[in-house]
Design a protein around this motif. Structure first.
Motif, mmCIF file in Angstrom:
data_model
loop_
_atom_site.group_PDB
_atom_site.id
_atom_site.type_symbol
_atom_site.label_atom_id
_atom_site.label_comp_id
_atom_site.label_asym_id
_atom_site.label_seq_id
_atom_site.Cartn_x
_atom_site.Cartn_y
_atom_site.Cartn_z
ATOM 1 N N ALA A 1 0.827 -1.200 0.000
ATOM 2 C CA ALA A 1 0.000 0.000 0.000
ATOM 3 C C ALA A 1 0.866 1.257 0.000
ATOM 4 C CB ALA A 1 -0.935 0.002 1.210
ATOM 5 N N VAL A 2 1.979 1.207 0.715
ATOM 6 C CA VAL A 2 2.872 2.363 0.757
ATOM 7 C C VAL A 2 3.367 2.699 -0.637
ATOM 8 C CG1 VAL A 2 5.124 3.154 1.548
ATOM 9 C CG2 VAL A 2 3.589 2.008 3.146
ATOM 10 N N GLU B 1 0.759 0.486 -4.764
ATOM 11 C CA GLU B 1 0.294 -0.646 -5.561
ATOM 12 C C GLU B 1 -1.087 -1.048 -5.054
ATOM 13 O OE1 GLU B 1 3.346 -3.588 -5.203
ATOM 14 O OE2 GLU B 1 4.870 -2.034 -5.490
ATOM 15 N N MET B 2 -1.674 -2.005 -5.729
ATOM 16 C CA MET B 2 -3.014 -2.395 -5.357
ATOM 17 C C MET B 2 -2.960 -3.311 -4.140
ATOM 18 S SD MET B 2 -6.131 -3.453 -7.839
ATOM 19 C CE MET B 2 -4.958 -3.642 -9.125
ATOM 20 N N ASP B 3 -3.555 -2.829 -3.082
ATOM 21 C CA ASP B 3 -3.670 -3.621 -1.859
ATOM 22 C C ASP B 3 -5.099 -4.143 -1.824
ATOM 23 O OD1 ASP B 3 -4.096 -4.567 0.664
ATOM 24 O OD2 ASP B 3 -4.044 -2.587 1.590
ATOM 25 N N PHE B 4 -5.231 -5.449 -1.938
ATOM 26 C CA PHE B 4 -6.554 -6.006 -2.159
ATOM 27 C C PHE B 4 -7.454 -5.918 -0.927
ATOM 28 C CE2 PHE B 4 -3.881 -7.758 -5.422
ATOM 29 C CZ PHE B 4 -4.656 -7.569 -6.546
ATOM 30 N N GLY B 5 -6.831 -5.823 0.230
ATOM 31 C CA GLY B 5 -7.648 -5.570 1.406
ATOM 32 C C GLY B 5 -8.303 -4.207 1.309
ATOM 33 N N CYS B 6 -7.533 -3.251 0.835
ATOM 34 C CA CYS B 6 -8.064 -1.906 0.632
ATOM 35 C C CYS B 6 -9.124 -1.909 -0.449
ATOM 36 C CB CYS B 6 -6.930 -0.956 0.263
ATOM 37 S SG CYS B 6 -7.465 0.707 -0.096
ATOM 38 N N VAL B 7 -8.895 -2.662 -1.498
ATOM 39 C CA VAL B 7 -9.881 -2.782 -2.564
ATOM 40 C C VAL B 7 -11.211 -3.242 -1.987
ATOM 41 C CG1 VAL B 7 -10.490 -4.012 -4.672
ATOM 42 C CG2 VAL B 7 -8.133 -3.305 -4.298
ATOM 43 N N LEU B 8 -11.147 -4.285 -1.189
ATOM 44 C CA LEU B 8 -12.368 -4.816 -0.583
ATOM 45 C C LEU B 8 -13.043 -3.762 0.294
ATOM 46 C CD1 LEU B 8 -14.171 -7.266 -0.149
ATOM 47 C CD2 LEU B 8 -12.676 -7.976 1.721
ATOM 48 N N ASN B 9 -12.256 -3.075 1.080
ATOM 49 C CA ASN B 9 -12.798 -2.025 1.945
ATOM 50 C C ASN B 9 -13.473 -0.923 1.120
ATOM 51 O OD1 ASN B 9 -13.309 -0.357 4.171
ATOM 52 N ND2 ASN B 9 -11.333 0.662 3.939
ATOM 53 N N ARG C 1 -5.995 1.926 6.162
ATOM 54 C CA ARG C 1 -5.860 2.161 4.732
ATOM 55 C C ARG C 1 -6.491 3.493 4.332
ATOM 56 N NH1 ARG C 1 -3.816 2.098 2.030
ATOM 57 N NH2 ARG C 1 -4.127 0.977 0.081
ATOM 58 N N THR C 2 -7.498 3.891 5.036
ATOM 59 C CA THR C 2 -8.086 5.204 4.767
ATOM 60 C C THR C 2 -7.108 6.301 5.150
ATOM 61 O OG1 THR C 2 -10.295 4.335 5.222
ATOM 62 C CG2 THR C 2 -10.034 6.721 5.230
ATOM 63 N N LEU C 3 -6.433 6.125 6.269
ATOM 64 C CA LEU C 3 -5.508 7.154 6.725
ATOM 65 C C LEU C 3 -4.274 7.235 5.837
ATOM 66 C CD1 LEU C 3 -5.533 6.683 10.585
ATOM 67 C CD2 LEU C 3 -7.270 7.572 9.062
ATOM 68 N N ARG D 1 2.666 6.501 8.799
ATOM 69 C CA ARG D 1 1.438 5.969 9.381
ATOM 70 C C ARG D 1 1.507 4.459 9.507
ATOM 71 N NH1 ARG D 1 -1.762 10.457 7.957
ATOM 72 N NH2 ARG D 1 -2.375 11.323 9.971
ATOM 73 N N LYS D 2 2.087 3.833 8.500
ATOM 74 C CA LYS D 2 2.223 2.382 8.570
ATOM 75 C C LYS D 2 3.086 1.996 9.764
ATOM 76 C CE LYS D 2 4.529 -1.567 6.797
ATOM 77 N NZ LYS D 2 5.677 -2.057 6.033
#
Lengths: 205, 205
Positions: free
Chosen positions: B98-99, B102-110, B172-174, B183-184
DNA sequence: ACTTTAACCGACCACCCGGTTTGTTTTCTA
DNA sequence: TAGAAAACAAACCGGGTGGTCGGTTAAAGT
């Protein structure tokens, strides 16, 4: 500024129902006509009061969202000695309104932050400003708690604030599904555990 | 099923770039033409392979998103003795992608879960199914860890899973704002603290 | 070589949305 | 009470969207 005119009343009506619809349907999925239909008003009225849909939304952010965030998520925490207790109560209250499908403004902020990411930079800035204020106040509340001996002195207050906000934002996504009440209960139990881990470890030498 | 035809190749191309655009611009803000333009294809090609935009998206969910979620967020955790370590590594890896934007699929789902809330019930169900699988697997991994003595026996595994997923979704929003890397780092430090609070408290009698 | 069919093109349609414009009603004021 | 300004109505415009449809190319079978 305060044009004690009919103007203000109409503008506020538009903004409140605007926020309602934007919240439940999203900004891009809510047309100006949707808002006007609900108020039995016409396009002429809208564009007499507001420059554009974007301008309208930004005013909603500043007039309604920012103030609500402050009164619900910031003001209840600041000014008290023990921030951990206040945070717990504050989150509990906020999630309780969420359970009853009422408007939870923390969730509103989260939704908008995800909806506008990479789309409308202007709106994004306004949203992030509100978020920053929340974050800063949460950090300083924790630091004050550290000073007063309610928070362990080894705690990284900024990191704790990030983690708290993260968990709060995230749980709102989960609560749209099945059994929001049960999810809230589970969430709060673990939040309490986490908050306990922030308490002073032992009596100082 | 496996029509070893050109069909499959084209459909997969559409789906992969479709997911890319849906992820970065949102579903409703991405037109079918946007996807086709990027592939130098025409409307005819699209509607020859897919019934509708909705059908297209559901196939993306099942073919791409579900599998990625499994390989990135589920499979790395299951089957190991100590789930806490695995969860930490798994979240760390996911946030690292995510940093780098790239596509972070957890974020995609969210993102999709928030975008479709209250709008498209059919799509919502598919998304929630994927989420449920993730949640169930996380719970059982924690229970297995409890059985093997890596997780304290008083821990409410369902609640812990809820809290973990919440914090992950939220951070992931932040991270879309300033200094995602910082933040990570902060998030991970607190995640470790929380995970530590799940460890067995003392040597059993 | 001829037919068939899968794969694809691109013009077209009905609709919707943000925004403009012109005109009408209300309300305040001189 | 007359007129000006504020508040609103509603038709309209241009661009975009999901989806359709008749036609065209490319490959496969015979």
């Amino acid at each position: 500024m305060e044009k004690t005119l009919k103007r203000m009343a109409t503008m506020q009506r538009m903004q409140t129902t605007g926020l309602e619809l934007f919240y439940s349907n999203g900004y891009y999925n809510t047309s100006v006509d949707d808002i006007l239909k609900k108020l039995s008003l016409s396009k002429g009225a809208f564009y007499y009061h507001f420059e554009s849909k974007e301008d309208f939304f930004i005013q909603i952010i500043q007039n309604l969202l920012a103030r609500k965030i402050y009164s619900v998520l910031i003001e209840p925490i600041e000014g008290h000695d023990n921030p951990l207790e206040r945070i717990e109560d504050c989150f509990d209250d906020a999630l309780e309104t969420a359970v009853h499908n009422e408007m939870d403004f923390g969730c509103v902020l989260n939704n908008f932050l995800t909806e506008f990411r990479g789309k409308d930079q202007k709106i994004m800035k306004h949203l992030f400003d509100i978020f920053s204020i929340w974050e800063v106040n949460l950090v300083s509340a924790l630091q004050k708690g550290k000073f007063n001996g309610y928070v362990d002195r080894h705690v990284d207050c900024e990191a704790a604030a990030t983690y708290l906000i993260s968990s709060y934002f995230g749980v709102r996504t989960l609560m749209v599904g099945t059994a929001p009440s049960a999810r809230k209960y589970r969430f709060m139990s673990q939040l309490r555990m986490y908050l306990k881990s922030l308490e002073p470890k032992a009596i100082a030498v």
